[in-house]
Design a protein around this motif. Structure first.
Motif, PDB file in Angstrom:
ATOM      1  N   UNK A   5      29.776  46.825  40.656  1.00 58.47           N
ATOM      2  CA  UNK A   5      30.641  45.962  39.835  1.00 58.47           C
ATOM      3  C   UNK A   5      32.031  46.580  39.698  1.00 58.47           C
ATOM      4  N   UNK A   6      32.092  47.882  39.465  1.00 54.05           N
ATOM      5  CA  UNK A   6      33.389  48.565  39.316  1.00 54.05           C
ATOM      6  C   UNK A   6      34.169  48.545  40.624  1.00 54.05           C
ATOM      7  N   UNK A  66      49.068  40.901  47.304  1.00 55.43           N
ATOM      8  CA  UNK A  66      49.556  39.537  47.559  1.00 55.43           C
ATOM      9  C   UNK A  66      50.660  39.164  46.569  1.00 55.43           C
ATOM     10  N   UNK A  70      33.920  46.363  43.111  1.00 52.08           N
ATOM     11  CA  UNK A  70      34.393  44.997  43.388  1.00 52.08           C
ATOM     12  C   UNK A  70      35.614  44.675  42.532  1.00 52.08           C
ATOM     13  N   UNK A  71      35.598  45.127  41.282  1.00 50.98           N
ATOM     14  CA  UNK A  71      36.724  44.877  40.376  1.00 50.98           C
ATOM     15  C   UNK A  71      38.001  45.552  40.894  1.00 50.98           C
ATOM     16  N   UNK A 124      43.795  43.957  46.043  1.00 49.61           N
ATOM     17  CA  UNK A 124      44.195  42.866  46.946  1.00 49.61           C
ATOM     18  C   UNK A 124      45.131  41.886  46.243  1.00 49.61           C
ATOM     19  N   UNK A 125      44.847  41.616  44.989  1.00 50.52           N
ATOM     20  CA  UNK A 125      45.680  40.699  44.218  1.00 50.52           C
ATOM     21  C   UNK A 125      47.084  41.275  44.037  1.00 50.52           C
ATOM     22  N   UNK A 175      39.280  43.791  44.111  1.00 49.68           N
ATOM     23  CA  UNK A 175      39.943  42.506  43.828  1.00 49.68           C
ATOM     24  C   UNK A 175      41.333  42.736  43.242  1.00 49.68           C
ATOM     25  N   UNK A 176      41.446  43.721  42.352  1.00 45.86           N
ATOM     26  CA  UNK A 176      42.748  44.009  41.725  1.00 45.86           C
ATOM     27  C   UNK A 176      43.753  44.487  42.772  1.00 45.86           C
TER      28      UNK A 176
END
Lengths: 243, 49
Positions: free
Chosen positions: B29-30, B43, B32-33, B39-40, B36-37
């Protein structure tokens, strides 16, 4: 006072998670450490079960969370179906893997405990069978989210699946009472003093349950925020391609 | 270590498997978090600059 619906705003939700998550995580870690150390090192053996009674500190909280995670998903799915709040659908999606792991822990620890106590790893007992079906529902729910590209359609269909699966979540809680047969005993925690476990096991068990609840909340917050980030990332990339 | 008697393997394996599953869940979970951060942010910085 702020309305709960304000948290349907992804930005507001993410900001709140930023503040709340460290506290919930620390609470979960402390409660789990205290409960498990207390239960494992400082409680006596049971006169019938011997040291296998220590498995209760994992099995009961995990089973409790397995059922209640599904109910949390049911509530958030209903909010999605009725009010169309995306954060709500994403919270249900985020909770599913946690619920699946809790169900798996309950099944595995039950099997490990059952071998010496019942003389078998597995029995097609009502509660065990319904729990296995609940686990399969969790897997199906996760697979359905992954199988559909359109997020709104995925949220709609998984919400319907969640409603159907709720029958098994209820049955997994009350299977022993409904069928009154099979190997699995009744509830370990009960308001009836006669049925409840002895105090020496009861108090560390309560701390472990608090730890599992806090861990669940922390993981749902973390994973929901991850889903919100993924959703935003997807939207930005799509906008880039269109430009 | 408490005296677990003849059920030592049973109790230890239940704890081992459960804690392993919980640790894997927390770490995944950590991870993946964070991913995602990262990559965000990439972008968003591309979009803004």
């Amino acid at each position: 006072m702020a309305s709960i619906w304000e948290y349907a705003n992804p930005v507001k939700f993410s900001r709140t998670v930023q503040v709340v998550l460290p506290w919930v995580s620390v609470g979960a870690a402390v409660a789990l450490a205290v409960g498990l150390i207390w239960g494992f090192f400082f409680t006596p053996d049971d006169y019938r079960q011997g040291s296998t009674v220590k498995i209760i500190y994992l099995h009961v909280p995990a089973a409790l969370m397995a059922i209640n995670a599904w109910f949390m998903m049911l509530v958030t799915s209903l909010i999605w179906l009725i009010r169309r709040h995306h954060v709500s659908a994403l919270a249900a999606k985020a909770a599913a893997p946690i619920g699946a792991v809790m169900t798996l822990i309950a099944l595995i620890t039950g099997a490990i405990w059952g071998q010496p106590m019942w003389g078998t790893w597995w029995e097609w007992d009502p509660r065990l069978t319904v729990f296995l079906i609940l686990f399969l529902f969790y897997l199906g729910y996760i697979a359905l989210w992954e199988a559909i590209d359109n997020p709104d359609t995925a949220a709609d269909l998984t919400s319907v699946l969640c409603l159907v699966g709720s029958v098994f979540a209820v049955l997994s809680r009350y299977a022993v009472n409904f069928w009154n047969q099979g190997l699995h005993q009744g509830a370990s925690l009960s308001l009836d003093k006669e049925e409840n476990v002895a105090d020496v096991f009861y108090f560390p068990l309560l701390v472990c349950i608090a730890g599992f609840v806090l861990l669940f909340v922390a993981l749902v917050l973390l994973r929901t925020r991850t889903e919100i980030r993924r959703r935003r990332l997807k939207a930005l990339i799509a906008r880039e391609r269109m430009a | 270590m408490p005296e677990l008697g003849k059920y030592a393997d049973t109790v230890l394996s239940a704890y081992g498997v459960s804690l392993l599953l919980l640790v894997v869940l927390v770490l995944a979970s950590m991870r993946a978090s964070r991913k995602a951060l990262k990559e965000l942010e990439k972008v968003e910085s591309r979009k803004n600059g």
